[in-house]
Write a protein that holds these residues in place. Sequence first.
Motif, PDB file in Angstrom:
ATOM      1  N   PHE A   1      61.039  35.680  89.336  1.00 47.86           N
ATOM      2  CA  PHE A   1      62.017  35.518  88.261  1.00 47.86           C
ATOM      3  C   PHE A   1      62.826  36.779  87.990  1.00 47.86           C
ATOM      4  O   PHE A   1      63.862  36.721  87.342  1.00 47.86           O
ATOM      5  N   LEU A   2      62.362  37.937  88.451  1.00 45.32           N
ATOM      6  CA  LEU A   2      63.062  39.188  88.180  1.00 45.32           C
ATOM      7  C   LEU A   2      64.098  39.519  89.250  1.00 45.32           C
ATOM      8  O   LEU A   2      64.922  40.406  89.059  1.00 45.32           O
ATOM      9  N   THR A   3      64.066  38.808  90.366  1.00 50.71           N
ATOM     10  CA  THR A   3      65.010  39.072  91.449  1.00 50.71           C
ATOM     11  C   THR A   3      66.312  38.333  91.179  1.00 50.71           C
ATOM     12  O   THR A   3      66.308  37.128  90.932  1.00 50.71           O
ATOM     13  N   ARG A   4      67.423  39.055  91.239  1.00 46.38           N
ATOM     14  CA  ARG A   4      68.719  38.424  91.043  1.00 46.38           C
ATOM     15  C   ARG A   4      69.070  37.659  92.303  1.00 46.38           C
ATOM     16  O   ARG A   4      69.049  38.200  93.403  1.00 46.38           O
ATOM     17  N   ASP A   5      69.362  36.372  92.157  1.00 44.95           N
ATOM     18  CA  ASP A   5      69.726  35.544  93.299  1.00 44.95           C
ATOM     19  C   ASP A   5      71.136  35.939  93.726  1.00 44.95           C
ATOM     20  O   ASP A   5      72.103  35.654  93.024  1.00 44.95           O
ATOM     21  N   SER A   6      71.255  36.628  94.852  1.00 43.35           N
ATOM     22  CA  SER A   6      72.530  37.226  95.241  1.00 43.35           C
ATOM     23  C   SER A   6      73.453  36.265  95.976  1.00 43.35           C
ATOM     24  O   SER A   6      74.541  36.661  96.395  1.00 43.35           O
ATOM     25  N   ARG A   7      73.052  35.009  96.149  1.00 45.05           N
ATOM     26  CA  ARG A   7      73.903  34.072  96.877  1.00 45.05           C
ATOM     27  C   ARG A   7      75.130  33.708  96.043  1.00 45.05           C
ATOM     28  O   ARG A   7      75.011  33.269  94.905  1.00 45.05           O
ATOM     29  N   VAL A   8      76.302  33.930  96.610  1.00 44.75           N
ATOM     30  CA  VAL A   8      77.552  33.563  95.952  1.00 44.75           C
ATOM     31  C   VAL A   8      78.397  32.786  96.947  1.00 44.75           C
ATOM     32  O   VAL A   8      78.121  32.780  98.147  1.00 44.75           O
ATOM     33  N   VAL A   9      79.457  32.145  96.458  1.00 40.97           N
ATOM     34  CA  VAL A   9      80.321  31.349  97.322  1.00 40.97           C
ATOM     35  C   VAL A   9      81.039  32.279  98.296  1.00 40.97           C
ATOM     36  O   VAL A   9      81.568  33.325  97.907  1.00 40.97           O
ATOM     37  N   GLU A  10      81.041  31.885  99.569  1.00 38.41           N
ATOM     38  CA  GLU A  10      81.701  32.689 100.594  1.00 38.41           C
ATOM     39  C   GLU A  10      83.217  32.579 100.424  1.00 38.41           C
ATOM     40  O   GLU A  10      83.748  31.498 100.167  1.00 38.41           O
ATOM     41  N   ARG A  11      83.917  33.699 100.591  1.00 36.05           N
ATOM     42  CA  ARG A  11      85.364  33.695 100.365  1.00 36.05           C
ATOM     43  C   ARG A  11      86.109  33.109 101.561  1.00 36.05           C
ATOM     44  O   ARG A  11      85.622  33.109 102.685  1.00 36.05           O
ATOM     45  N   LYS A  12      87.313  32.635 101.281  1.00 30.87           N
ATOM     46  CA  LYS A  12      88.166  32.101 102.330  1.00 30.87           C
ATOM     47  C   LYS A  12      88.750  33.261 103.134  1.00 30.87           C
ATOM     48  O   LYS A  12      89.155  34.261 102.568  1.00 30.87           O
ATOM     49  N   LYS A  13      88.775  33.102 104.463  1.00 35.42           N
ATOM     50  CA  LYS A  13      89.301  34.153 105.331  1.00 35.42           C
ATOM     51  C   LYS A  13      90.721  33.816 105.799  1.00 35.42           C
ATOM     52  O   LYS A  13      91.085  32.649 105.912  1.00 35.42           O
ATOM     53  N   TYR A  14      91.460  34.873 106.116  1.00 36.87           N
ATOM     54  CA  TYR A  14      92.812  34.730 106.642  1.00 36.87           C
ATOM     55  C   TYR A  14      92.746  34.031 108.000  1.00 36.87           C
ATOM     56  O   TYR A  14      91.892  34.340 108.826  1.00 36.87           O
ATOM     57  N   GLY A  15      93.647  33.079 108.247  1.00 33.53           N
ATOM     58  CA  GLY A  15      93.693  32.374 109.529  1.00 33.53           C
ATOM     59  C   GLY A  15      92.705  31.226 109.619  1.00 33.53           C
ATOM     60  O   GLY A  15      92.490  30.672 110.699  1.00 33.53           O
TER      61      GLY A  15
END
Length: 160
Positions: free
Chosen positions: A133-147
């Motif tokens: 419970f103390l670990t921050r869940d670092s998963r975030v939405v992946e950003r859109k890439k150019y092209g």
Amino acid sequence: MAETINSLEDLGNASVATAANDAPVHVQKLDNEGRAYATGKRKNAIARVWIKPGNGKITVNGKDYDAFFARPVLQMILQQPIVAASRNGQYDVIATVSGGGLSGQAGAVRHGISKALTYFEPELRSVLKAGGFLTRDSRVVERKKYGRAKARRSFQFSKR
């Protein structure tokens, strides 16, 4: 008090002695009103959480937590650190949360509650750490890439 070390055996004994003396001492962190404060994060949501001794009332953004988080799964997520520490009905929780969606907000409040519990009762740290419970869940939405059409999807290939 500087000790002279002449051999590897002396070095081993010296490091064991200092490790026993330098055991981490966890100190309670409270504000002027006797509350523990912590910030929890998950995805794009940020929760500010205050914990104080009480009868187990959980308030999120001025509403009762079961009114704010209508889904039972989200309510269960909020309760997890309190149940794991077996502190049901002992603390009042006041949280303000912003950003992200409901799932991210529930995770952020859970993270904040866990951290605030460790500030109020430092001996609970091992129980909450073992539960993850103390670990921050670092998963975030992946950003859109150019092209690219989306984060990973390519544009449709045309042979001719």
